[in-house]
Write a protein that holds these residues in place. Structure first.
Motif, PDB file in Angstrom:
ATOM      1  N   SER B 135      34.220  36.984  19.678  1.00  0.00           N
ATOM      2  CA  SER B 135      34.679  36.079  20.733  1.00  0.00           C
ATOM      3  C   SER B 135      35.160  34.464  20.060  1.00  0.00           C
ATOM      4  O   SER B 135      34.378  34.095  19.271  1.00  0.00           O
ATOM      5  CB  SER B 135      33.548  35.828  21.952  1.00  0.00           C
ATOM      6  OG  SER B 135      33.450  36.768  22.350  1.00  0.00           O
ATOM      7  N   PRO B 173      42.305  38.839  26.123  1.00  0.00           N
ATOM      8  CA  PRO B 173      40.977  38.766  26.504  1.00  0.00           C
ATOM      9  C   PRO B 173      40.989  39.124  27.963  1.00  0.00           C
ATOM     10  O   PRO B 173      41.701  39.012  28.904  1.00  0.00           O
ATOM     11  CB  PRO B 173      40.589  37.373  26.091  1.00  0.00           C
ATOM     12  CG  PRO B 173      41.846  36.531  26.431  1.00  0.00           C
ATOM     13  CD  PRO B 173      42.832  37.393  26.054  1.00  0.00           C
ATOM     14  N   LEU B 174      39.547  39.933  28.296  1.00  0.00           N
ATOM     15  CA  LEU B 174      39.174  39.978  29.544  1.00  0.00           C
ATOM     16  C   LEU B 174      39.092  38.783  30.198  1.00  0.00           C
ATOM     17  O   LEU B 174      39.637  38.655  31.500  1.00  0.00           O
ATOM     18  CB  LEU B 174      37.772  40.609  29.665  1.00  0.00           C
ATOM     19  CG  LEU B 174      36.853  40.540  30.665  1.00  0.00           C
ATOM     20  CD1 LEU B 174      37.575  41.486  31.943  1.00  0.00           C
ATOM     21  CD2 LEU B 174      35.667  41.378  30.382  1.00  0.00           C
ATOM     22  N   ASP B 175      38.462  37.846  29.670  1.00  0.00           N
ATOM     23  CA  ASP B 175      38.274  36.506  30.158  1.00  0.00           C
ATOM     24  C   ASP B 175      39.076  35.503  29.598  1.00  0.00           C
ATOM     25  O   ASP B 175      38.928  35.267  28.449  1.00  0.00           O
ATOM     26  CB  ASP B 175      36.844  36.042  30.150  1.00  0.00           C
ATOM     27  CG  ASP B 175      36.328  34.683  30.551  1.00  0.00           C
ATOM     28  OD1 ASP B 175      37.129  34.046  31.046  1.00  0.00           O
ATOM     29  OD2 ASP B 175      35.429  34.085  29.847  1.00  0.00           O
ATOM     30  N   GLU B 315      27.445  38.658  38.650  1.00  0.00           N
ATOM     31  CA  GLU B 315      28.661  39.604  38.914  1.00  0.00           C
ATOM     32  C   GLU B 315      28.937  39.807  40.423  1.00  0.00           C
ATOM     33  O   GLU B 315      30.107  39.692  40.937  1.00  0.00           O
ATOM     34  CB  GLU B 315      28.401  41.098  38.370  1.00  0.00           C
ATOM     35  CG  GLU B 315      28.595  40.788  36.567  1.00  0.00           C
ATOM     36  CD  GLU B 315      28.202  42.176  35.988  1.00  0.00           C
ATOM     37  OE1 GLU B 315      28.514  43.231  36.184  1.00  0.00           O
ATOM     38  OE2 GLU B 315      27.562  41.891  34.874  1.00  0.00           O
ATOM     39  N   HIS B 337      38.312  34.114  40.105  1.00  0.00           N
ATOM     40  CA  HIS B 337      38.325  35.150  38.860  1.00  0.00           C
ATOM     41  C   HIS B 337      37.731  34.502  37.572  1.00  0.00           C
ATOM     42  O   HIS B 337      37.197  35.289  36.708  1.00  0.00           O
ATOM     43  CB  HIS B 337      39.763  35.406  38.561  1.00  0.00           C
ATOM     44  CG  HIS B 337      40.685  34.744  37.964  1.00  0.00           C
ATOM     45  ND1 HIS B 337      41.251  34.778  36.576  1.00  0.00           N
ATOM     46  CD2 HIS B 337      41.252  33.477  38.203  1.00  0.00           C
ATOM     47  CE1 HIS B 337      42.022  34.051  36.031  1.00  0.00           C
ATOM     48  NE2 HIS B 337      42.279  33.004  37.246  1.00  0.00           N
ATOM     49  N   LYS B 341      35.129  36.939  35.656  1.00  0.00           N
ATOM     50  CA  LYS B 341      35.359  37.490  34.313  1.00  0.00           C
ATOM     51  C   LYS B 341      34.534  36.888  33.201  1.00  0.00           C
ATOM     52  O   LYS B 341      34.081  37.525  32.268  1.00  0.00           O
ATOM     53  CB  LYS B 341      36.984  36.868  33.899  1.00  0.00           C
ATOM     54  CG  LYS B 341      38.068  37.872  34.588  1.00  0.00           C
ATOM     55  CD  LYS B 341      39.393  37.141  34.556  1.00  0.00           C
ATOM     56  CE  LYS B 341      40.541  38.127  35.323  1.00  0.00           C
ATOM     57  NZ  LYS B 341      41.595  37.250  35.259  1.00  0.00           N
ATOM     58  N   TRP B 344      31.566  38.939  33.515  1.00  0.00           N
ATOM     59  CA  TRP B 344      31.642  40.326  32.729  1.00  0.00           C
ATOM     60  C   TRP B 344      31.539  40.305  31.274  1.00  0.00           C
ATOM     61  O   TRP B 344      31.261  40.813  30.635  1.00  0.00           O
ATOM     62  CB  TRP B 344      32.966  40.741  33.351  1.00  0.00           C
ATOM     63  CG  TRP B 344      33.139  41.599  34.471  1.00  0.00           C
ATOM     64  CD1 TRP B 344      32.163  41.957  35.213  1.00  0.00           C
ATOM     65  CD2 TRP B 344      34.076  41.667  35.313  1.00  0.00           C
ATOM     66  NE1 TRP B 344      32.561  42.434  36.264  1.00  0.00           N
ATOM     67  CE2 TRP B 344      33.985  42.162  36.463  1.00  0.00           C
ATOM     68  CE3 TRP B 344      35.627  41.210  35.231  1.00  0.00           C
ATOM     69  CZ2 TRP B 344      34.976  42.770  37.536  1.00  0.00           C
ATOM     70  CZ3 TRP B 344      36.547  41.588  36.265  1.00  0.00           C
ATOM     71  CH2 TRP B 344      36.251  42.198  37.412  1.00  0.00           C
ATOM     72  N   SER B 345      32.050  38.900  30.900  1.00  0.00           N
ATOM     73  CA  SER B 345      32.358  38.927  29.331  1.00  0.00           C
ATOM     74  C   SER B 345      30.792  38.465  28.601  1.00  0.00           C
ATOM     75  O   SER B 345      31.021  38.685  27.455  1.00  0.00           O
ATOM     76  CB  SER B 345      33.329  37.873  29.084  1.00  0.00           C
ATOM     77  OG  SER B 345      32.872  36.439  29.102  1.00  0.00           O
TER      78      SER B 345
END
Lengths: 390, 366
Positions: B135, B173-175, B315, B337, B341, B344-345
């Motif tokens: 990351s 990336p997811l986030d 979450e 979001h 996110k 989650w990350s």
């Protein structure tokens, strides 16, 4: 921030533990919820024992028979008595956990002197006369009428879900004293249950017990001095009752849940030993429940330390009650899955802290209904804490 | 017993909030979410980082005579809660932990190569020596691992690698606030230390991640509640509908439950770390503990509970915030979001919910 107990609190715990070790071996098993007369005898005998030993009303004022200690010491008391399997508060519930605290907060000196000591000594049992057939979640629409006639209120109407109505000496009774107002037309009365005109009919709950009743009032004459708080200001008094009922009354049940979860883990291990290994998913669910109970215990400590400053638990009680009910239900659901065929029969008695998880699963259906449904708790959280519009 | 922040602690949180308002506003976060390139990071992210550095964030718990702020982990938890409330991105926690490694009294002597660490550099901590996803690759100067090959807790080690020597390929990336790159070759780790130090940092990381998650959850809740009060449908604010109100109530419930668990574990961390130096006072604390029956649940259980509950809160609240915003919640331009996110990350950091739940079940069974 500090989670340590003070010297005096530790001393209190040590003395309590030695006393419990001394008296508990002589305590017989509870006769169970179905035998109402014997249960009253049993529950009040334990309360009397506590009173005589100086452990009744730990955080109640000394002048009314309490110990004059802090809410933290009360928490220690509940922790140790539950942990050591002392008898549950049982029929003393309403008197000790919400009627009494309400009288301490809102009652007159005469009322405190008259009603508090017999609650602590186990002499008097109280019941709750709040809900009515047409006033459940919308409690403030209650219609049991009380009109003043000289030095008495004459009461007519009907209450329902009156816990311990069949055995109680007194009732915390909400009545309508002004038909033209809603919330501002309610009064909080102390009603002796032996007055003429009171008809009590037990209701069998789905656990099989009859701990709550319908109570009918026909021209029941309650002395005016039994009014707690001002006339027509009973809703405010009831809010105090609720804050105790939701904020602190579930503490020993919460502590009991730690031991129920231990029992469940033991069962799961036992069954796993028969079949080979403990299912990783079940193990994880047990761990998640433990995380939730530990966090709720942290929340209770936070609520208790706040109550030490304010005297009355805040609306955070709704948060606690809502989540505790959910987690305890999940635990009992898991128990039924783990028990399989063994869940076909019940061993325990109908007590909130029993280790019989089958009985517990049935009982937990009440947790999202009693003392304000979970839907009402969410409304309270949404409107009073978050400020969302009605 | 007291689990409410003091006025001084609240003032510290206020100062962090002020920095966040200046440097990590919604507008700035969206600029980063749209383009977290080194150039934009330098322009938008660096000033905020420097403001946090100036505030003393990276030496918050370092003793004053060593040039630190001299506070404890309760204060650190409150600060990370505020950072989470503002979705402050980047390697803040990893760098904070590396600060402990180089400046902290308790870890004094744990590593020889103290020169690898200083306040002008940033660090990222990855989950294991087999990790390939890094990351914040463009922000950090070095990557570390707090683990052993067997991931056995008794035998943890600290490994180190400079990012300049890594061959990295950027990923989508997811986030969007956490850029990610994959290492093309197996990372060549240098072992810095064995034993206690890695464990200690993992515990601190766990509690402060939970604090950040609690903040994220509360930030998402606040945004959802504000929106539910303003947005009207059927001629009335949607927050008056129970279907919406009850989502918000469930969000608040998880926030309060998680927060209590985080505070208790932060206090536990303070006691374990600062009171274990052998003073008379700390001995009393230890004696008291043995006397307090099950309320003296050990720190490992408390921090596992905090991590499980705070992860759940973050979450649930992130997703609840998207849902309360309806169609607007599904857009890139809106904030919901970003909370979800981010939640989650970081959920796997310092032990996933599954890991901590399993270990909680195991301590119960023993």
């Amino acid at each position: 921030m500090d989670i340590n107990y003070s010297e005096t609190e530790i001393e209190f715990r040590d003395k309590l533990i030695s006393w419990l070790d001394e008296v508990l071996p002589e305590i017989t098993e509870s006769p169970g919820n179905l035998n109402r007369v014997a249960l009253r005898e049993y529950d009040t005998a334990w309360q009397k024992k506590l009173f005589e030993a100086g452990y009744a009303g730990v955080n109640w004022p000394k002048e009314y028979g309490g110990q004059g200690l802090s809410p933290t010491e009360q928490l220690i008391f509940l922790e140790e008595t539950t942990r050591r399997g002392a008898p549950y508060v049982g029929m003393n519930f309403v008197g000790l956990l919400h009627a009494g605290p309400t009288i301490i907060a809102c009652g007159s000196d005469e009322q405190k002197a008259k009603y508090l000591p017999p609650i602590l000594s186990g002499y008097n049992i109280w019941c709750q006369g709040f809900s009515e057939p047409n006033a459940g979640s919308d409690l403030a629409s209650l219609s049991t009428k009380a009109h003043r006639d000289g030095d008495v209120y004459v009461v007519n109407g009907q209450k329902i879900w009156t816990s311990y109505g069949d055995t109680a000496d007194y009732c915390e009774l909400l009545v309508r004293t002004n038909p033209d107002e809603k919330h501002a037309g309610i009064s909080w009365l102390i009603c002796p249950m032996n007055l003429s005109g009171i008809d009590i009919r037990p209701i069998k709950s789905l656990t099989g017990s009859t701990e709550f009743c319908e109570v009918f009032f026909e021209d029941v004459k309650i002395p005016v001095e039994n009014l707690v708080g001002e006339e027509n200001a009973g809703w405010k008094v009831a809010m105090v009752t609720f804050s105790f009922e939701r904020g602190t009354a579930f503490i020993s049940e919460q502590i009991g849940a730690f031991y129920q979860l231990e029992e469940l883990a033991r069962l799961a291990n036992e069954l796993a030993a028969e079949s080979g290994t403990l299912d990783a998913g079940i193990k994880r669910e047990i761990g998640e429940l433990r995380a939730a109970f530990l966090a709720l215990w942290a929340l209770t400590k936070r609520n208790v330390s706040q109550a030490e400053k304010t005297g009355v638990p805040g609306p955070g009680g709704s948060v606690f009650k809502l989540y505790f009910g959910q987690v305890k239900k999940s635990m009992c659901d898991l128990a039924l899955r783990i028990l399989g065929e063994q869940a076909l029969y019940r061993e325990g008695k109908d007590e909130a802290t029993s280790l019989d998880l089958v009985t517990q699963r049935i009982y937990t259906l009440s947790l999202s209904i009693a003392a304000g449904t979970s839907q009402i708790q969410r409304n309270i959280i949404g409107e009073r804490i978050l400020g969302l519009p009605k | 017993m007291n689990l409410d922040p003091t006025d001084e602690q609240l003032a510290l949180v206020d100062s962090v909030r002020a920095v966040c308002a200046d440097y990590f506003s919604s507008e700035k976060l969206h600029q980063l979410a749209n383009d977290f390139s080194p150039e934009i990071a330098k322009e938008i992210y660096e000033p905020g980082w420097n403001a946090l550095l100036e505030l003393g964030l990276f030496s918050l718990v370092t003793a004053e005579d060593k040039g630190g702020v001299g506070l404890g982990f309760c204060e650190a938890a409150l600060v990370f809660e505020e950072l989470g409330r503002n979705i402050v991105p980047g390697p803040v926690l990893s760098t904070f932990l590396c600060g402990l490694l180089s400046k902290d009294d308790i870890l004094n002597g744990a590593i020889d190569d103290i020169a690898l660490f200083d306040d002008s550099r940033k660090y990222e901590i990855v989950a294991s020596i087999d990790s390939t996803a890094i990351s914040n690759p463009d922000l950090v100067d070095a990557v570390l691992v707090l683990d052993s090959p067997s991931s056995s807790l008794d035998n943890a080690s600290i490994y180190y690698c400079e990012t300049s020597g890594l061959k990295l390929t950027s990923q989508l990336p997811l986030d969007p606030l956490t850029p990610v790159a994959l290492a093309e070759e197996k990372i060549n780790w240098k072992k810095l230390a064995d034993g206690e130090a890695a464990l200690y940092l993992k515990k601190v990381g766990c509690v402060l991640t939970a604090a950040y998650q609690t903040g994220l959850a509360e930030g998402a809740l606040n945004l959802a509640v504000d929106y539910a009060k303003q947005r009207e449908q059927f001629n009335t604010p949607i927050g008056s509908f129970q279907a919406v109100k009850h989502i918000c109530a469930d969000m608040l419930t998880l926030v309060e439950v998680a927060r209590a668990a985080v505070y208790v574990s932060a206090v536990g961390l303070d006691e374990e770390c600062f009171d274990s130096v052998g003073s008379e006072a700390s001995k009393t604390t230890a004696d008291n503990k043995s006397n307090t029956s099950f309320s003296a649940i050990n720190l490992d259980d408390d921090l596992s509970a905090a991590k499980v509950m705070a992860g759940k809160a973050a979450e649930f609240c992130g997703e609840g915030c998207v849902q309360v915003h309806g169609g607007m919640g599904y857009t890139w331009e809106a904030d919901p979001h970003l909370y979800l996110k981010r939640a989650w990350s970081i959920s796997h950091r310092y032990g996933s919910a599954g890991y901590h739940s399993t270990s909680l079940a195991e301590t119960l069974a023993n």
